[in-house]
Design an enzyme around this catalytic site. Structure first.
Site, PDB file in Angstrom:
ATOM      1  N   LYS A  79       0.865  -1.184   0.000  1.00 25.23           N
ATOM      2  CA  LYS A  79       0.000   0.000   0.000  1.00 25.23           C
ATOM      3  C   LYS A  79       0.901   1.233   0.000  1.00 25.23           C
ATOM      4  CE  LYS A  79      -3.897   2.047   2.554  1.00 25.23           C
ATOM      5  NZ  LYS A  79      -4.863   1.883   3.641  1.00 25.23           N
ATOM      6  N   SER A 154      -9.642   2.080   2.722  1.00 28.48           N
ATOM      7  CA  SER A 154      -8.772   2.810   1.846  1.00 28.48           C
ATOM      8  C   SER A 154      -7.732   1.952   1.124  1.00 28.48           C
ATOM      9  CB  SER A 154      -8.027   3.882   2.655  1.00 28.48           C
ATOM     10  OG  SER A 154      -7.225   3.273   3.655  1.00 28.48           O
ATOM     11  N   SER A 178     -10.025  -0.356   6.872  1.00 30.47           N
ATOM     12  CA  SER A 178      -9.419  -0.287   5.536  1.00 30.47           C
ATOM     13  C   SER A 178      -8.728  -1.537   5.030  1.00 30.47           C
ATOM     14  CB  SER A 178      -8.433   0.867   5.476  1.00 30.47           C
ATOM     15  OG  SER A 178      -9.140   2.049   5.261  1.00 30.47           O
TER      16      SER A 178
HETATM   17  N1  GLN Z   1     -13.227   4.509   6.048  1.00 26.68           N
HETATM   18  C1  GLN Z   1     -12.605   4.877   7.261  1.00 26.68           C
HETATM   19  C2  GLN Z   1     -12.153   6.319   7.210  1.00 26.68           C
HETATM   20  O1  GLN Z   1     -12.335   6.931   6.224  1.00 26.68           O
HETATM   21  C3  GLN Z   1     -11.476   3.959   7.572  1.00 26.68           C
HETATM   22  C4  GLN Z   1     -10.242   4.242   6.811  1.00 26.68           C
HETATM   23  C5  GLN Z   1      -9.080   3.399   7.220  1.00 26.68           C
HETATM   24  O2  GLN Z   1      -9.232   2.384   7.907  1.00 26.68           O
HETATM   25  N2  GLN Z   1      -7.901   3.858   6.863  1.00 26.68           N
HETATM   26  O3  GLN Z   1     -11.626   6.845   8.132  1.00 26.68           O
END
Ligand code: GLN
Length: 491
Positions: A79, A154, A178
């Site tokens: 990532k 994400s 995410s």
């Molecule tokens: N969707 C969540 C957010 O926008 C989680 C994102 C994540 O786990 N990095 O914060």
């Protein structure tokens, strides 16, 4: 040989028996990326020369030593928030569009040392803020199961790449879901480890008290192999937990031993928010577990509805502090021709950050400002404590929890971009686990309208070995994790 279908253990066997070199395997996956990624946009950058160099290093390792890690020579996609020395690391943002870190993240360093080959850096929501990958500066990622749908976020690039078999395995990070949510949307297995198990050193920060790196893979077995090399105490990360076990996880749970295991089903999670087709599929998979001999009991995790507001206050508050370093002075993007210092800060941040990131910085700064601190930030912390206590109370009577990963399957690209609340609600079942710092794995359990459905197995602190064993036992009985989207199921 259908290399793209193979598990990490099978790929490793090919390498160890010298039926294939790491160089050949790396070229094979690079070719798949070249052939398919224009449809998916799952990679932000692919540095072929660097990958081939690493593959040569791995081949050298494989020829010199007898006792190699099973991961030696295996290609991996990282990532794009894991710092890679000298290799572009953008975090999905214009702010870091041309950032080449001077050091490797601990996770990258550990995996490189055992001989893994970084074949590319995957697309992601900007600074990991998002649930759909639509906030990436480098454009949205497509879901390999249906190119009009989001892959989740994400870590959407990592999930999309592994689902289309462009990479055998990938790293992700999970602040509020995410790893698990994109794994669920793409039919994969994703592990969010106990907070403190995987070093955050060199993993670009979003919300430091929640961020945790972990594997996104085809199966629980592959997740275990990667997690074994990712985890470990790191003195460079002040939140690294010294309790993390150094021994490698083994997947040895036998059917005979499951009759003593009781699984809790949190009744609040099976409410109106949950798509009825998903709830039916969950029930079918629970039946499979019952046949395997597991015991089930209904439990209560009250105050569930406060999770999303508390999570978004805490995550945004921490983000507003973490992202203050991007000021155009130290590193990252700098605007053109500022009038003075203040203008430099303002223009740089205005031009360098996307809309979602700016919104979170503003929400976070507001929640931390004097006068509102008690009302928002402190209150969110109290809710966080209650949510953790509720889990602990539940674990007094049961061993593990099963829960949906997401209330729906992957939604259409563009469907939720103008409705922030609808977007945030897709994290309703994943964020409680982050607030409590617990480990959870999401596994594929079926399809609804041709899109994958995932289920979480949540455990108490440091129970990664147990939850992966439960997932593995299910994957021995079922083949959901072996399904490949049609368009990408060919050499
Ligand atoms: N969707 C969540 C957010 O926008 C989680 C994102 C994540 O786990 N990095 O914060």
């Amino acid at each position: 040989m259908d290399i793209y279908k193979k598990s990490i253990t099978e790929l490793s066997e090919l390498l160890q028996k010298k039926e294939l070199s790491s160089l050949e395997m790396t070229k094979y996956f690079l070719e798949r990326i070249n052939a398919y990624d224009s449809k998916l946009n799952s990679f932000i950058s692919v540095n072929e020369d660097f990958a081939l160099e690493q593959a040569k290093f791995a081949d050298n390792l494989l020829s010199r030593k007898n006792e190699n890690s099973l991961l030696a020579g295996i290609p991996i996609a990282h990532k794009d928030l894991f710092s890679t020395k000298g290799i572009l690391t953008t975090c999905g943002s214009k702010m870091l569009e041309s950032y080449h870190p001077p050091f490797d993240a601990t996770v990258v360093n550990r995996l490189t040392k055992v001989g893994m080959v970084c074949i590319g850096k995957t697309n992601m929501d900007e600074f990991a803020m998002g649930s759909s990958n639509e906030s990436s500066y480098f454009g949205p990622v497509k879901n390999p199961w249906n190119l009009t749908k989001v892959p989740g976020g994400s870590s959407g690039g990592s999930a999309s790449a592994v689902a289309a078999r462009l990479a055998p395995i990938a790293t992700g990070s999970d602040t509020g879901g995410s790893i698990r949510q994109p794994a669920s949307f793409c039919g994969l297995t994703g592990l969010k480890p106990t907070y403190g198990s995987v070093s955050r050193y060199g993993m670009i920060a979003y919300a430091s008290s929640l961020d945790q790196g972990g594997p996104i893979a085809k199966s629980a077995e592959d997740c275990a192999l990667l997690f074994n090399e990712m985890k470990g105490y790191d003195s460079n990360d002040p939140t690294s937990n010294y309790k993390i076990k150094e021994e490698k996880i083994k997947l040895s749970l036998k059917k005979e031993n499951v009759k003593n295991i009781t699984i809790g089903i949190p009744k609040e999670y099976f409410s109106d928010n949950l798509d009825s087709k998903i709830s039916d599929i969950l029930n079918v998979s629970i039946e499979t577990f019952k046949k395997l001999g597991f015991n089930f009991r209904e439990v209560s995790l009250p105050n569930h509805n406060y999770t999303i507001p508390a999570y978004y206050i805490i995550a945004s508050a921490e983000a507003s502090s973490n992202l203050s370093r991007y000021d155009g002075i130290k590193f990252g993007y700098r605007c053109d021709k500022p009038k003075n210092l203040e203008d430099l800060y303002l223009k740089t941040r205005k031009e360098g950050f996307g809309k979602e990131v700016k919104k979170r910085i503003m929400i976070g700064a507001y929640a931390l400002s004097s006068g509102y601190y008690d009302e928002y930030y402190m209150r969110a912390l109290k809710i966080r404590r209650i949510i953790k206590d509720n889990f602990m109370k539940a674990f007094e009577n049961i061993d593990f929890l099963f829960a949906p990963t997401c209330p729906t399957t992957a939604f259409d690209i563009g469907e939720k971009t103008s409705d922030a609340v609808a977007m945030y609600l897709s994290d309703i079942y994943t964020t409680p686990v982050n607030l409590a710092g617990l480990p959870a794995v999401s596994i594929p359990i079926g399809f609804s309208d041709k899109m994958p459905v995932g289920m979480q197995i949540i455990g108490n602190y440091f129970s990664e070995e147990d939850i992966l064993n439960i997932a593995h036992l299910y994957q021995i009985e079922t083949d959901w994790h072996e399904k490949i989207p049609e368009e990408f199921n060919c050499e």
